[in-house]
Design a protein around this motif. Structure first.
Motif, PDB file in Angstrom:
ATOM      1  N   VAL A 104     -12.145 -49.932  19.959  1.00 58.86           N
ATOM      2  CA  VAL A 104     -11.409 -50.610  18.881  1.00 58.86           C
ATOM      3  C   VAL A 104      -9.938 -50.578  19.244  1.00 58.86           C
ATOM      4  CG1 VAL A 104     -10.663 -50.362  16.461  1.00 58.86           C
ATOM      5  CG2 VAL A 104     -13.080 -50.069  17.067  1.00 58.86           C
ATOM      6  N   ARG A 105      -9.230 -51.679  19.012  1.00 59.38           N
ATOM      7  CA  ARG A 105      -7.807 -51.706  19.352  1.00 59.38           C
ATOM      8  C   ARG A 105      -6.929 -51.444  18.130  1.00 59.38           C
ATOM      9  NH1 ARG A 105     -10.187 -56.762  19.215  1.00 59.38           N
ATOM     10  NH2 ARG A 105      -8.909 -58.605  18.882  1.00 59.38           N
ATOM     11  N   VAL A 106      -5.804 -50.782  18.389  1.00 60.96           N
ATOM     12  CA  VAL A 106      -4.865 -50.429  17.314  1.00 60.96           C
ATOM     13  C   VAL A 106      -3.450 -50.805  17.773  1.00 60.96           C
ATOM     14  CG1 VAL A 106      -3.978 -48.597  15.817  1.00 60.96           C
ATOM     15  CG2 VAL A 106      -6.320 -48.438  16.694  1.00 60.96           C
ATOM     16  N   GLU A 113     -17.493 -52.398  17.424  1.00 59.37           N
ATOM     17  CA  GLU A 113     -16.854 -52.442  18.749  1.00 59.37           C
ATOM     18  C   GLU A 113     -16.005 -53.705  18.851  1.00 59.37           C
ATOM     19  OE1 GLU A 113     -19.234 -52.037  22.247  1.00 59.37           O
ATOM     20  OE2 GLU A 113     -19.503 -49.889  21.903  1.00 59.37           O
ATOM     21  N   TRP A 114     -14.892 -53.599  19.522  1.00 60.93           N
ATOM     22  CA  TRP A 114     -13.907 -54.673  19.723  1.00 60.93           C
ATOM     23  C   TRP A 114     -13.222 -55.082  18.423  1.00 60.93           C
ATOM     24  CZ3 TRP A 114     -12.570 -54.161  24.341  1.00 60.93           C
ATOM     25  CH2 TRP A 114     -13.525 -53.851  25.312  1.00 60.93           C
ATOM     26  N   GLY A 115     -13.305 -54.200  17.428  1.00 61.20           N
ATOM     27  CA  GLY A 115     -12.544 -54.424  16.203  1.00 61.20           C
ATOM     28  C   GLY A 115     -11.052 -54.288  16.468  1.00 61.20           C
ATOM     29  N   SER A 116     -10.245 -54.692  15.475  1.00 56.41           N
ATOM     30  CA  SER A 116      -8.790 -54.711  15.651  1.00 56.41           C
ATOM     31  C   SER A 116      -8.104 -54.200  14.389  1.00 56.41           C
ATOM     32  CB  SER A 116      -8.361 -56.155  15.942  1.00 56.41           C
ATOM     33  OG  SER A 116      -6.961 -56.268  16.011  1.00 56.41           O
ATOM     34  N   GLY A 134     -21.827 -55.085   6.129  1.00 54.67           N
ATOM     35  CA  GLY A 134     -21.859 -54.503   7.476  1.00 54.67           C
ATOM     36  C   GLY A 134     -20.538 -53.864   7.830  1.00 54.67           C
ATOM     37  N   LYS A 135     -20.481 -53.393   9.094  1.00 55.61           N
ATOM     38  CA  LYS A 135     -19.243 -52.744   9.559  1.00 55.61           C
ATOM     39  C   LYS A 135     -18.105 -53.755   9.667  1.00 55.61           C
ATOM     40  CE  LYS A 135     -21.360 -49.135  12.333  1.00 55.61           C
ATOM     41  NZ  LYS A 135     -21.050 -48.181  13.399  1.00 55.61           N
ATOM     42  N   LEU A 136     -16.899 -53.208   9.864  1.00 59.37           N
ATOM     43  CA  LEU A 136     -15.696 -54.047   9.822  1.00 59.37           C
ATOM     44  C   LEU A 136     -15.216 -54.430  11.224  1.00 59.37           C
ATOM     45  CD1 LEU A 136     -13.782 -51.864   7.196  1.00 59.37           C
ATOM     46  CD2 LEU A 136     -15.274 -53.831   6.752  1.00 59.37           C
ATOM     47  N   ASP A 137     -14.552 -55.589  11.287  1.00 58.49           N
ATOM     48  CA  ASP A 137     -13.976 -56.058  12.557  1.00 58.49           C
ATOM     49  C   ASP A 137     -12.450 -56.000  12.549  1.00 58.49           C
ATOM     50  OD1 ASP A 137     -16.542 -57.114  13.781  1.00 58.49           O
ATOM     51  OD2 ASP A 137     -16.487 -58.184  11.869  1.00 58.49           O
ATOM     52  N   LYS A 186      -8.750 -59.089  23.077  1.00 58.33           N
ATOM     53  CA  LYS A 186      -9.601 -57.886  23.088  1.00 58.33           C
ATOM     54  C   LYS A 186      -9.031 -56.702  23.862  1.00 58.33           C
ATOM     55  CE  LYS A 186     -14.216 -58.548  23.598  1.00 58.33           C
ATOM     56  NZ  LYS A 186     -15.424 -59.273  24.048  1.00 58.33           N
ATOM     57  N   LYS A 187      -8.207 -56.939  24.863  1.00 60.01           N
ATOM     58  CA  LYS A 187      -7.719 -55.823  25.674  1.00 60.01           C
ATOM     59  C   LYS A 187      -6.282 -55.438  25.342  1.00 60.01           C
ATOM     60  CE  LYS A 187     -11.391 -54.739  28.069  1.00 60.01           C
ATOM     61  NZ  LYS A 187     -11.750 -54.991  29.448  1.00 60.01           N
TER      62      LYS A 187
END
Ligand SMILES: NC(=O)c1ccc[n+]([C@@H]2O[C@H](COP(=O)([O-])OP(=O)(O)OC[C@H]3O[C@@H](n4cnc5c(N)ncnc54)[C@H](O)[C@@H]3O)[C@@H](O)[C@H]2O)c1
Length: 272
Positions: free
Chosen positions: A187-189, A141-144, A86-89, A242-243
């Motif tokens: 997604v946060r960076v 969504e909400w990945g980091s 699946g997609k990545l977190d 998350k934020k």
């Protein structure tokens, strides 16, 4: 560490070269926290084969990729999603290299071919990783997404040489791409600005022992170790942060906000 903080999460970890590597500790901690991930490094860095021990210990597969090659990165992201189901977190970019530092070339006499190589590996590769994840829509969504940096991006440490400029560029990419990833994909960076740490990359810097001792004396909490950096990365990959995005996060025992410490002053007052 609270157990299973990353249960059900999937990721890619770049940059585990040997047991000293910060990425190595992140992989061990992410595994302990319940994550599944692939490990990657430049094909040339894998010749010693140490990464296979880490792969075995964490039940991970290794996918070689030069982080400056868009072709390698595309293959890496596609294969990782397939392997992990699946997609990545989360993604960790733990990569740095300056040819000028390696060859002892002074900052006032840089070789620009070497500068371009180091800049591509240490900074532009982060944009390439982000752009690959963006175009393939690989992140949940909400990945980091995290990269590791050093405070020479803000303050001058003469022997850090052109890596200082590479780190400034790296941190800027986190902010610029972080905006787009936030707005469009939630997604946060971020970048984590780590204390000097005794690793292969770290010890390549001239006078590194003195550098570490000085930072230790200047930091109210002492230098942050590679394991403590890994703990912070796990927190940043978890849903508890998350934020937090587009930040350069100092993980340095307080060093970055100290003008001078008593321990350092003592050396100039003749007390020690
Ligand atoms: N050690 C320190 O003092 C310190 C302090 C602050 C930040 N950092 C940063 O932490 C990160 C990890 O470094 P480390 O200290 O664990 O050292 P390390 O030498 O263990 O890791 C650096 C990694 O970059 C990889 N790499 C180099 N070229 C590559 C390429 N073309 N493609 C893919 N991977 C490539 C190397 O193979 C290696 O695994 C780096 O960004 C470094 O600048 C280190």
């Amino acid at each position: 560490m609270p157990s299973q903080l990353l249960a059900g999460k999937r990721g890619i970890i770049f940059g585990a070269l040997n047991k000293e590597s910060i990425a190595w500790k992140v992989a061990e901690s992410a595994h302990a926290a319940g994550a599944k991930f692939t490990l990657t490094n430049a094909p040339i860095a894998m010749r010693m084969g140490e990464i296979n021990q880490l792969a075995e210990a964490t039940g991970s597969q290794v996918i070689p990729a030069d982080a400056t090659s868009m072709e390698d990165l595309e293959k890496l992201f596609k294969e990782s999603e397939e392997i992990l189901g699946g997609k990545l977190d989360f993604v960790l970019h733990s990569i740095g290299m300056s040819v000028n530092v390696r060859k002892g070339r002074h900052y006032t006499d840089l070789n620009y071919d070497w500068l371009e190589k180091g800049w591509d590996v240490s900074a532009v590769s982060f944009h390439k990783v982000l752009q690959t994840a963006w175009k393939l829509d690989s992140m949940n969504e909400w990945g980091s997404i995290l990269a590791l940096t050093y405070m020479a991006a803000q303050r001058t440490f003469p022997d850090y040489n052109d890596m200082a400029d590479n780190k400034a560029y790296l941190e800027s990419i986190a902010r610029s791409f972080g905006y787009h990833f936030g707005v469009k994909k939630k997604v946060r960076v971020n970048t984590i600005s780590q204390s000097p740490t005794m690793t292969t990359a770290g010890s390549g810097v001239k006078g590194f022992d003195g550098f570490i001792s000085y930072a230790e004396k200047m930091s109210p909490l002492g230098n942050a170790s590679a394991q403590e950096c890994a703990d912070y990365c796990i927190a940043m990959f978890s849903d508890l942060t998350k934020k937090v995005t587009m930040q350069n996060l100092f993980h340095d025992g307080g060093f970055s906000n100290v003008g001078v410490s008593d321990l350092v002053m003592d050396q100039f007052m003749g007390n020690k």
